[in-house]
Design a protein around this motif. Structure first.
Motif, short mmCIF file in Angstrom:
data_model
loop_
_atom_site.label_atom_id
_atom_site.label_comp_id
_atom_site.label_asym_id
_atom_site.label_seq_id
_atom_site.Cartn_x
_atom_site.Cartn_y
_atom_site.Cartn_z
N TYR A 106 4.50 4.31 20.43
CA TYR A 106 4.07 5.35 19.51
C TYR A 106 2.93 4.82 18.65
CZ TYR A 106 6.81 2.62 16.18
OH TYR A 106 7.31 1.59 15.42
N GLU A 107 2.30 5.71 17.90
CA GLU A 107 1.32 5.34 16.89
C GLU A 107 1.86 5.73 15.52
OE1 GLU A 107 -2.48 7.02 17.64
OE2 GLU A 107 -2.88 5.80 19.43
N PHE A 108 1.74 4.82 14.59
CA PHE A 108 2.25 5.04 13.23
C PHE A 108 1.18 5.79 12.43
CE2 PHE A 108 2.97 4.07 8.85
CZ PHE A 108 4.33 3.89 8.70
N LEU A 125 5.64 9.26 13.58
CA LEU A 125 5.44 8.41 14.74
C LEU A 125 4.96 9.30 15.89
CD1 LEU A 125 8.76 6.36 14.45
CD2 LEU A 125 6.57 5.95 13.32
N VAL A 126 3.68 9.18 16.22
CA VAL A 126 3.07 10.04 17.22
C VAL A 126 3.43 9.56 18.62
CG1 VAL A 126 0.89 10.92 18.13
CG2 VAL A 126 1.16 10.60 15.67
N ALA A 127 3.95 10.50 19.43
CA ALA A 127 4.33 10.22 20.83
C ALA A 127 4.26 11.52 21.61
CB ALA A 127 5.72 9.61 20.89
N GLN A 225 6.03 -0.37 11.36
CA GLN A 225 4.63 -0.12 11.04
C GLN A 225 3.72 -0.71 12.11
OE1 GLN A 225 3.71 -1.63 7.20
NE2 GLN A 225 1.96 -0.28 6.90
N VAL A 226 3.11 0.13 12.91
CA VAL A 226 2.23 -0.31 13.98
C VAL A 226 0.78 -0.04 13.61
CG1 VAL A 226 1.61 -0.01 16.40
CG2 VAL A 226 4.01 0.06 15.71
#
Length: 238
Positions: A106-108, A125-127, A225-226
């Protein structure tokens, strides 16, 4: 003693030692061996006349052998039960302390804090839509259904009293009142409710109040946190 010539084969090379029986069975094994040796000696004619031996003596020897074998079997069963119980207790005691990520890829985006003049009470959290998400901690499902602006939502209450809210789901995999373990699938990422795109909205509440999930999870060994979205003033102005 005659010394072995170098040309003679070593009769003892490669032989394996017989393992020593466990102490819990040592007495039973020795007794059984002695009783068995006595019976073999009688049957082989070690005594002057096997027929002259009292049948009562033979019955006692056989009974003693059976009793000692039963004792050894019970000792084995008790040892296995103790080991299994210890493993179960170890697993039960470890699980309540485990915390995990709800997603693996995912992207934070949109961290906890003010956004567009309002408090954003969780993290996004984008997915891709339909991606399974999982429980970050075990507990009881207190909500599984439509939840206003959160869309289809799952809320899990943890044993320590904290709650995790999973919002904007496209589908749910649990029901209210269900007990879930850490890592169990709760639903699928979606875009329901007041959502700007396919993502999982995750909130953490303690004593009924929202808090920043990032430090809370870091204290429990989870780095969620990514990637952090920056310059919110520019986003709000656009």
């Amino acid at each position: 003693m005659r010394q072995r010539l170098s040309s003679e084969p070593d009769r003892y090379r490669g032989r394996r030692r017989v393992p020593t029986p466990p102490r819990s069975r040592y007495a039973a094994v020795v007794t059984t061996a002695l009783v068995g040796a006595g019976i073999v000696a009688i049957g082989a004619g070690a005594l002057p006349d096997a027929k002259s031996v009292s049948p009562a003596v033979l019955d006692e020897l056989k009974a003693a052998s059976t009793v000692n074998q039963d004792t050894a079997d019970r000792a084995d069963a008790a040892d296995r039960a103790t080991r299994d119980n210890d493993r179960t207790k170890a697993g039960d005691s470890a699980e309540p302390d485990v915390w995990l990520l709800p997603l693996q890829d995912y992207e934070f985006h949109s961290p906890y804090g003010m956004r567009w003049g309002k408090l954003h009470t969780g993290v996004d959290l984008v997915a891709p839509e339909g991606t399974p998400y999982r429980a970050i901690h075990g507990g009881t499902v207190t909500k599984a259904g439509w939840f206003g602006g959160y869309g289809y939502t799952v809320i899990v209450e943890h044993p320590d009293g904290s709650e995790a809210i999973y919002g904007h789901s496209s589908a749910l995999s649990v029901r209210e009142g269900q007990q879930v373990k850490v890592g169990d699938q709760l639903g699928l990422v979606g875009n329901t409710g007041h959502s700007y795109g396919s993502h999982l909205h995750l909130e953490l509440h303690v004593k009924g109040e929202p808090l920043d999930p990032v430090p809370w999870l870091k204290d429990r060994g989870v780095d969620i946190q990514v990637q952090i979205e920056a310059h919110y003033s520019d986003v709000a102005a656009s």
